[in-house]
Motif scaffolding. Structure first.
Motif, PDB file in Angstrom:
ATOM      1  N   TRP A 194       5.471   1.119  -8.432  1.00  0.00           N
ATOM      2  CA  TRP A 194       4.293   0.305  -8.756  1.00  0.00           C
ATOM      3  C   TRP A 194       4.531  -1.176  -8.466  1.00  0.00           C
ATOM      4  O   TRP A 194       3.588  -1.958  -8.433  1.00  0.00           O
ATOM      5  CB  TRP A 194       3.862   0.497 -10.203  1.00  0.00           C
ATOM      6  CG  TRP A 194       3.166   1.805 -10.403  1.00  0.00           C
ATOM      7  CD1 TRP A 194       3.676   2.931 -10.965  1.00  0.00           C
ATOM      8  CD2 TRP A 194       1.823   2.125 -10.012  1.00  0.00           C
ATOM      9  NE1 TRP A 194       2.740   3.934 -10.954  1.00  0.00           N
ATOM     10  CE2 TRP A 194       1.587   3.465 -10.378  1.00  0.00           C
ATOM     11  CE3 TRP A 194       0.806   1.412  -9.381  1.00  0.00           C
ATOM     12  CZ2 TRP A 194       0.370   4.101 -10.132  1.00  0.00           C
ATOM     13  CZ3 TRP A 194      -0.398   2.043  -9.159  1.00  0.00           C
ATOM     14  CH2 TRP A 194      -0.606   3.375  -9.526  1.00  0.00           C
TER      15      TRP A 194
ATOM     16  N   ALA B 185       1.142   6.454  -6.948  1.00  0.00           N
ATOM     17  CA  ALA B 185      -0.105   6.993  -7.484  1.00  0.00           C
ATOM     18  C   ALA B 185      -0.446   8.376  -6.953  1.00  0.00           C
ATOM     19  O   ALA B 185      -0.868   9.250  -7.722  1.00  0.00           O
ATOM     20  CB  ALA B 185      -1.253   6.031  -7.173  1.00  0.00           C
ATOM     21  N   LEU B 186      -0.277   8.583  -5.671  1.00  0.00           N
ATOM     22  CA  LEU B 186      -0.741   9.825  -5.060  1.00  0.00           C
ATOM     23  C   LEU B 186       0.338  10.892  -4.916  1.00  0.00           C
ATOM     24  O   LEU B 186       0.048  12.086  -4.936  1.00  0.00           O
ATOM     25  CB  LEU B 186      -1.343   9.526  -3.683  1.00  0.00           C
ATOM     26  CG  LEU B 186      -2.485   8.518  -3.657  1.00  0.00           C
ATOM     27  CD1 LEU B 186      -2.902   8.233  -2.227  1.00  0.00           C
ATOM     28  CD2 LEU B 186      -3.653   9.014  -4.478  1.00  0.00           C
ATOM     29  N   LEU B 187       1.581  10.445  -4.739  1.00  0.00           N
ATOM     30  CA  LEU B 187       2.646  11.395  -4.455  1.00  0.00           C
ATOM     31  C   LEU B 187       3.616  11.577  -5.616  1.00  0.00           C
ATOM     32  O   LEU B 187       4.642  12.234  -5.472  1.00  0.00           O
ATOM     33  CB  LEU B 187       3.408  10.964  -3.198  1.00  0.00           C
ATOM     34  CG  LEU B 187       2.546  10.826  -1.933  1.00  0.00           C
ATOM     35  CD1 LEU B 187       3.355  10.249  -0.794  1.00  0.00           C
ATOM     36  CD2 LEU B 187       1.954  12.173  -1.554  1.00  0.00           C
TER      37      LEU B 187
ATOM     38  N   LEU C 271       1.390  -6.415  -2.218  1.00  0.00           N
ATOM     39  CA  LEU C 271      -0.004  -6.172  -1.862  1.00  0.00           C
ATOM     40  C   LEU C 271      -0.868  -7.372  -2.256  1.00  0.00           C
ATOM     41  O   LEU C 271      -1.660  -7.870  -1.455  1.00  0.00           O
ATOM     42  CB  LEU C 271      -0.508  -4.899  -2.540  1.00  0.00           C
ATOM     43  CG  LEU C 271      -1.939  -4.482  -2.261  1.00  0.00           C
ATOM     44  CD1 LEU C 271      -2.180  -4.266  -0.775  1.00  0.00           C
ATOM     45  CD2 LEU C 271      -2.270  -3.214  -3.036  1.00  0.00           C
TER      46      LEU C 271
ATOM     47  N   VAL D  69       2.432   1.710  -3.565  1.00  0.00           N
ATOM     48  CA  VAL D  69       1.418   2.097  -4.551  1.00  0.00           C
ATOM     49  C   VAL D  69       0.937   3.522  -4.283  1.00  0.00           C
ATOM     50  O   VAL D  69       0.768   4.318  -5.216  1.00  0.00           O
ATOM     51  CB  VAL D  69       0.244   1.091  -4.564  1.00  0.00           C
ATOM     52  CG1 VAL D  69      -0.912   1.605  -5.397  1.00  0.00           C
ATOM     53  CG2 VAL D  69       0.720  -0.255  -5.100  1.00  0.00           C
ATOM     54  N   ALA D  70       0.744   3.868  -3.029  1.00  0.00           N
ATOM     55  CA  ALA D  70       0.326   5.232  -2.693  1.00  0.00           C
ATOM     56  C   ALA D  70       1.406   6.234  -3.094  1.00  0.00           C
ATOM     57  O   ALA D  70       1.102   7.314  -3.614  1.00  0.00           O
ATOM     58  CB  ALA D  70       0.036   5.341  -1.200  1.00  0.00           C
ATOM     59  N   TRP D  71       2.650   5.883  -2.856  1.00  0.00           N
ATOM     60  CA  TRP D  71       3.754   6.750  -3.239  1.00  0.00           C
ATOM     61  C   TRP D  71       3.738   6.999  -4.742  1.00  0.00           C
ATOM     62  O   TRP D  71       3.880   8.132  -5.207  1.00  0.00           O
ATOM     63  CB  TRP D  71       5.068   6.113  -2.797  1.00  0.00           C
ATOM     64  CG  TRP D  71       6.308   6.928  -3.049  1.00  0.00           C
ATOM     65  CD1 TRP D  71       6.395   8.278  -3.132  1.00  0.00           C
ATOM     66  CD2 TRP D  71       7.623   6.420  -3.227  1.00  0.00           C
ATOM     67  NE1 TRP D  71       7.708   8.643  -3.351  1.00  0.00           N
ATOM     68  CE2 TRP D  71       8.480   7.523  -3.411  1.00  0.00           C
ATOM     69  CE3 TRP D  71       8.168   5.147  -3.231  1.00  0.00           C
ATOM     70  CZ2 TRP D  71       9.844   7.386  -3.611  1.00  0.00           C
ATOM     71  CZ3 TRP D  71       9.528   5.013  -3.415  1.00  0.00           C
ATOM     72  CH2 TRP D  71      10.357   6.123  -3.604  1.00  0.00           C
TER      73      TRP D  71
ATOM     74  N   LEU E 293       0.827  -1.207   0.000  1.00  0.00           N
ATOM     75  CA  LEU E 293       0.000   0.000   0.000  1.00  0.00           C
ATOM     76  C   LEU E 293       0.862   1.258   0.000  1.00  0.00           C
ATOM     77  O   LEU E 293       0.559   2.232  -0.700  1.00  0.00           O
ATOM     78  CB  LEU E 293      -0.938   0.011   1.206  1.00  0.00           C
ATOM     79  CG  LEU E 293      -2.156  -0.892   1.137  1.00  0.00           C
ATOM     80  CD1 LEU E 293      -2.881  -0.908   2.484  1.00  0.00           C
ATOM     81  CD2 LEU E 293      -3.084  -0.461   0.028  1.00  0.00           C
ATOM     82  N   GLY E 294       1.926   1.232   0.777  1.00  0.00           N
ATOM     83  CA  GLY E 294       2.823   2.386   0.841  1.00  0.00           C
ATOM     84  C   GLY E 294       3.464   2.694  -0.503  1.00  0.00           C
ATOM     85  O   GLY E 294       3.501   3.851  -0.945  1.00  0.00           O
TER      86      GLY E 294
END
Length: 65
Positions: A34, A25-27, A40, A21-23, A18-19
């Motif tokens: 990826w 996608a969001l950051l 995950l 993917v969030a990095w 999650l960390g």
């Protein structure tokens, strides 16, 4: 497909995945982040295809009888 990822291993895989993917996608992190999809997914389903090749299993054995 027999479960071979258990307990703490699953939680760590999901958190790391999650960390990453969030990095990505969001950051706006690097494309390689990826790769977090792999831990995950293996954490979510409880099976790692690499473990049998390495003779590993972190899932506790169920007692029979």
């Amino acid at each position: 497909m027999k479960l071979n990822v258990g307990g703490i291993d699953r939680v760590l895989r999901i958190l790391v995945g999650l960390g990453l993917v969030a990095w990505a996608a969001l950051l706006g992190g690097p494309v390689w982040a990826w790769i977090g999809i792999v831990p995950l997914a293996t954490g979510a389903i409880g099976f790692c295809p690499l473990y049998p090749m390495l003779g590993m299993n972190t899932c506790p054995m169920k007692k029979e009888g």
